[in-house]
Design a protein around this motif. Structure first.
Motif, mmCIF file in Angstrom:
data_model
loop_
_atom_site.group_PDB
_atom_site.id
_atom_site.type_symbol
_atom_site.label_atom_id
_atom_site.label_comp_id
_atom_site.label_asym_id
_atom_site.label_seq_id
_atom_site.Cartn_x
_atom_site.Cartn_y
_atom_site.Cartn_z
ATOM 1 N N GLU A 1 0.803 -1.219 0.000
ATOM 2 C CA GLU A 1 0.000 0.000 0.000
ATOM 3 C C GLU A 1 0.839 1.274 0.000
ATOM 4 O OE1 GLU A 1 -2.902 -0.019 3.083
ATOM 5 O OE2 GLU A 1 -3.452 -2.126 2.774
ATOM 6 N N ILE A 2 2.156 1.132 0.124
ATOM 7 C CA ILE A 2 3.030 2.306 0.224
ATOM 8 C C ILE A 2 3.444 2.787 -1.165
ATOM 9 C CG2 ILE A 2 5.328 3.092 0.951
ATOM 10 C CD1 ILE A 2 3.325 3.017 3.195
ATOM 11 N N THR A 3 3.414 4.104 -1.383
ATOM 12 C CA THR A 3 3.853 4.689 -2.652
ATOM 13 C C THR A 3 5.346 4.440 -2.852
ATOM 14 O OG1 THR A 3 2.201 6.438 -2.482
ATOM 15 C CG2 THR A 3 4.052 6.823 -3.984
ATOM 16 N N LYS A 4 5.714 3.931 -4.024
ATOM 17 C CA LYS A 4 7.117 3.650 -4.323
ATOM 18 C C LYS A 4 7.799 4.928 -4.813
ATOM 19 C CE LYS A 4 6.206 -0.730 -3.653
ATOM 20 N NZ LYS A 4 4.766 -0.642 -3.339
ATOM 21 N N PRO A 5 9.058 5.152 -4.445
ATOM 22 C CA PRO A 5 9.778 6.341 -4.909
ATOM 23 C C PRO A 5 10.131 6.247 -6.389
ATOM 24 C CG PRO A 5 11.249 4.906 -3.671
ATOM 25 C CD PRO A 5 9.871 4.319 -3.545
ATOM 26 N N ASP A 6 10.269 7.406 -7.039
ATOM 27 C CA ASP A 6 10.735 7.436 -8.421
ATOM 28 C C ASP A 6 12.200 7.033 -8.510
ATOM 29 O OD1 ASP A 6 8.267 8.514 -9.444
ATOM 30 O OD2 ASP A 6 8.854 10.413 -8.545
ATOM 31 N N LEU A 7 12.940 7.323 -7.445
ATOM 32 C CA LEU A 7 14.354 6.954 -7.393
ATOM 33 C C LEU A 7 14.711 6.558 -5.975
ATOM 34 C CD1 LEU A 7 17.130 6.795 -8.824
ATOM 35 C CD2 LEU A 7 17.533 9.148 -8.086
ATOM 36 N N TYR A 8 15.384 5.416 -5.870
ATOM 37 C CA TYR A 8 15.877 4.906 -4.593
ATOM 38 C C TYR A 8 17.395 5.037 -4.620
ATOM 39 C CZ TYR A 8 16.939 1.380 -0.960
ATOM 40 O OH TYR A 8 17.404 0.717 0.148
ATOM 41 N N VAL A 9 17.936 5.923 -3.782
ATOM 42 C CA VAL A 9 19.381 6.170 -3.737
ATOM 43 C C VAL A 9 19.959 5.441 -2.527
ATOM 44 C CG1 VAL A 9 21.204 7.889 -3.534
ATOM 45 C CG2 VAL A 9 19.131 8.412 -4.845
ATOM 46 N N TYR A 10 20.921 4.550 -2.786
ATOM 47 C CA TYR A 10 21.591 3.857 -1.689
ATOM 48 C C TYR A 10 23.000 4.408 -1.543
ATOM 49 C CZ TYR A 10 23.652 0.271 1.267
ATOM 50 O OH TYR A 10 24.287 -0.376 2.308
ATOM 51 N N LEU A 11 23.284 4.992 -0.374
ATOM 52 C CA LEU A 11 24.612 5.519 -0.089
ATOM 53 C C LEU A 11 25.455 4.418 0.544
ATOM 54 C CD1 LEU A 11 23.692 9.003 1.472
ATOM 55 C CD2 LEU A 11 24.155 8.452 -0.930
ATOM 56 N N TYR A 12 26.434 3.952 -0.224
ATOM 57 C CA TYR A 12 27.333 2.933 0.327
ATOM 58 C C TYR A 12 28.505 3.612 1.001
ATOM 59 C CZ TYR A 12 31.062 -0.419 0.810
ATOM 60 O OH TYR A 12 32.080 -1.177 1.330
ATOM 61 N N GLN A 13 28.822 3.124 2.223
ATOM 62 C CA GLN A 13 30.000 3.609 2.918
ATOM 63 C C GLN A 13 30.650 2.433 3.621
ATOM 64 O OE1 GLN A 13 30.010 6.941 6.085
ATOM 65 N NE2 GLN A 13 30.069 7.975 4.114
ATOM 66 N N ASN A 14 31.978 2.344 3.532
ATOM 67 C CA ASN A 14 32.648 1.187 4.135
ATOM 68 C C ASN A 14 32.503 1.212 5.659
ATOM 69 O OD1 ASN A 14 34.924 2.661 5.345
ATOM 70 N ND2 ASN A 14 35.678 2.902 3.252
ATOM 71 N N THR A 15 32.706 0.058 6.263
ATOM 72 C CA THR A 15 32.417 -0.110 7.687
ATOM 73 C C THR A 15 33.268 0.790 8.565
ATOM 74 O OG1 THR A 15 31.776 -2.404 7.270
ATOM 75 C CG2 THR A 15 32.236 -1.805 9.544
ATOM 76 N N ASP A 16 34.545 0.933 8.242
ATOM 77 C CA ASP A 16 35.412 1.796 9.063
ATOM 78 C C ASP A 16 34.899 3.228 9.083
ATOM 79 O OD1 ASP A 16 37.069 -0.302 9.672
ATOM 80 O OD2 ASP A 16 38.561 0.146 8.133
ATOM 81 N N ARG A 17 34.486 3.712 7.930
ATOM 82 C CA ARG A 17 33.980 5.085 7.851
ATOM 83 C C ARG A 17 32.657 5.209 8.606
ATOM 84 N NH1 ARG A 17 34.151 9.240 3.898
ATOM 85 N NH2 ARG A 17 33.271 11.082 4.928
ATOM 86 N N LEU A 18 31.815 4.182 8.531
ATOM 87 C CA LEU A 18 30.556 4.198 9.275
ATOM 88 C C LEU A 18 30.813 4.312 10.772
ATOM 89 C CD1 LEU A 18 28.560 1.382 7.419
ATOM 90 C CD2 LEU A 18 28.096 3.832 7.316
ATOM 91 N N LEU A 19 31.762 3.518 11.272
ATOM 92 C CA LEU A 19 32.080 3.561 12.699
ATOM 93 C C LEU A 19 32.614 4.931 13.109
ATOM 94 C CD1 LEU A 19 33.708 0.029 13.090
ATOM 95 C CD2 LEU A 19 31.531 0.785 14.073
ATOM 96 N N GLN A 20 33.411 5.548 12.246
ATOM 97 C CA GLN A 20 33.905 6.898 12.523
ATOM 98 C C GLN A 20 32.749 7.897 12.610
ATOM 99 O OE1 GLN A 20 36.855 7.969 9.583
ATOM 100 N NE2 GLN A 20 37.994 6.069 9.888
ATOM 101 N N ASN A 21 31.825 7.789 11.656
ATOM 102 C CA ASN A 21 30.683 8.715 11.643
ATOM 103 C C ASN A 21 29.794 8.527 12.870
ATOM 104 O OD1 ASN A 21 31.608 9.646 9.199
ATOM 105 N ND2 ASN A 21 30.110 8.542 7.968
ATOM 106 N N ILE A 22 29.570 7.270 13.240
ATOM 107 C CA ILE A 22 28.740 6.974 14.411
ATOM 108 C C ILE A 22 29.368 7.557 15.673
ATOM 109 C CG2 ILE A 22 27.921 5.099 15.897
ATOM 110 C CD1 ILE A 22 27.586 3.441 13.286
#
Length: 376
Positions: A291-312
Motif C-alpha cells: 500500500e506504500i507509494t514507491k519512490p521514483d528513485l531509490y538512492v543507496y549511499l554505500y560507505q565502508n564499515t570503518d567510515r561508518l564507525l567513525q561517523n557513528i
C-alpha cells in the motif's frame, strides 16, 4: 530554505567547436549554478567590435539560489574550465566561451565587479534577440519597458541568423523525479543528504522519527529482548508516517525527499529477529508494503564499515556507541540482497566512502550530478 532567483545569461563562442562549447557551458551551469528552465535558439552573428570569427550566441533562463557576486564567480570558473584565457588586452577578442549576466530578477546592481542589467545588452542584437525569444514580456528594470519593445528600439543594424541546430536543456532533478528516497547503513549520511537536497530544491521532506522510539536505546543494551517490539514499532511508525505524509503531497506537483524507505524495516528485521518472530513480522510487512507509494528513485549511499564507525562515533549518540562492525556488515548485506531482488524499483548506488558531501561542496555536486545523470 534558500531563495530561488531568476537570472538570464548570454552565452557566446567563436573558437573551436562552437556548438559543443555552448552545450558544455549550459551543462556546467545546470550542474554548478542552478536549474536551466529555458534555452533559446542559436544565432550566428559577426564578431562585435573587432574583426574576428563569427559567433554562435544564445540565452538561457536559470533558477539559482546564488547571490549575484557568487553567481558571477561561478560563471568565470566555468569559462576557465572550458578553456577561456583572459588576457590583459583592451577591447574585444576571440573566445572559446563568453558568459554574461544580462538580468538578475528585477534587481539593479552597481558594484566594483558587477553591473546588472548588463550595461550594453540593449545595444546588441546578439544578446537581445535570443533573450526576447525566451523572455519576451520581461520588463527591463531600468528602461521600464518590455524586452520586445527594447528590441524594436535597438539601433544595432548588424545581421543575425538563426541556426537550425538546437541546444539541449539539461533536465533538473525536480522535473525528472517527484519522490526520491535516500537510504544507507547506520551513519552513511542519508539524513544529511536529504536535508541538503530539501534545502537546495525547496523540497518537501519526510524524515524518519527514530529519535522518538523508546525501544531503540533499550535494544542496543539488550538486543534479544527488545528486537521484536523495536522492529514492530518502527514498522508501524514508518507505515503511518509515509501513508500520512505522502497523502498530503501532490506527487505530480511537489518534489519530495525522504531519508528512508519502508523496506528498511524488513532489512533490519532479518538481522535482529529470531526466525519465528521474523515469519510473523513478514506477514505484517507484506500487507503494509503493497500500500506504500514507491519512490521514483531509490538512492543507496554505500560507505565502508570503518567510515561508518567513525561517523557513528563523531555524531555521539550514546545508544549507538557499542555498535559493532559485524552488525553493520549484516545490515549492508541485507541492503545488498534487497537491491539485487528489486525489479520494479529505480535504484542508484553511490559510493560515498571517500566523499565528505556535508563539508565539501564539490563532493555534494558530484552526488547531485550522479542523480541527474542516472538513467531509468
Amino acid at each position: 530554505m534558500k531563495i530561488q532567483r531568476i537570472t538570464y545569461l548570454s552565452l557566446g563562442s567563436n573558437q573551436g567547436e562552437k556548438l559543443q562549447n555552448l552545450q558544455k557551458a549550459i551543462d556546467l551551469i545546470a550542474e554548478k549554478v542552478g536549474a536551466v528552465q529555458k534555452v533559446a535558439s542559436i544565432y550566428k552573428t559577426a564578431s562585435w567590435g573587432y574583426d574576428g570569427e563569427d559567433f554562435y550566441n544564445t540565452c538561457i533562463k536559470v533558477s539559482t539560489y546564488l547571490p549575484p557576486e557568487t553567481l558571477m564567480f561561478r560563471l568565470l570558473k566555468i569559462e576557465e574550465e572550458l578553456g577561456r584565457e583572459r588576457k590583459n588586452k583592451k577591447g574585444y577578442t576571440d573566445r572559446v566561451i563568453d558568459i554574461d549576466i544580462l538580468l538578475f530578477d528585477d534587481e539593479i546592481i552597481f558594484s566594483k565587479t558587477l553591473i546588472v542589467p548588463h550595461p550594453r545588452m540593449l545595444e546588441r542584437k546578439f544578446a537581445l534577440v535570443p533573450l526576447v525569444e525566451i523572455a519576451r514580456n520581461v520588463i527591463h528594470p531600468i528602461e521600464k519597458k518590455h524586452l520586445f519593445i527594447c528590441l524594436e528600439n535597438c539601433t544595432d543594424d548588424s545581421e543575425i541568423f538563426k541556426l537550425e541546430e538546437q541546444l539541449q536543456r539539461p533536465i533538473p532533478i525536480t522535473e525528472k523525479y517527484n519522490y526520491i528516497a535516500i537510504e544507507g547503513n547506520i551513519g552513511a549520511g542519508k539524513t544529511s543528504l536529504a536535508n541538503m537536497m530539501s534545502d537546495e530544491f525547496n523540497a518537501k521532506m519526510v524524515l524518519e522519527r527514530f529519535a522518538d522510539n523508546p525501544f531503540l536505546p533499550k535494544f542496543y543494551n539488550d538486543e534479544e529482548r527488545y528486537a521484536f517490539p523495536l522492529e514492530m514499532s518502527f514498522l508501524a511508525d514508518r507505515y503511518q508516517q509515509l501513508s500520512d505524509d505522502l497523502a498530503q503531497f501532490d506527487l505530480f506537483k511537489n518534489f519530495i525527499v525522504s531519508d528512508y524507505y519502508i523496506f528498511k524495516s524488513l532489512i533490519f528485521a532479518q538481522v535482529t529477529l529470531q526466525n519465528d518472530e521474523y515469519q510473523l513480522y513478514r506477514k505484517m510487512f507484506d500487507m503494509m508494503y503493497n500500500e506504500i507509494t514507491k519512490p521514483d528513485l531509490y538512492v543507496y549511499l554505500y560507505q565502508n564499515t570503518d567510515r561508518l564507525l567513525q561517523n557513528i562515533k563523531k555524531r555521539g549518540r550514546d545508544y549507538e556507541q557499542n555498535i559493532e562492525a559485524g552488525y553493520l556488515q549484516k545490515i549492508h548485506d541485507g541492503y545488498s540482497n534487497f537491491i539485487k531482488t528489486q525489479q520494479d524499483l529505480n535504484i542508484l548506488i553511490i559510493d560515498v566512502s571517500e566523499l565528505d558531501f556535508v563539508n565539501n561542496e564539490a563532493d555534494y555536486l558530484h552526488i547531485l550530478k550522479k542523480i541527474k545523470n542516472h538513467k531509468v
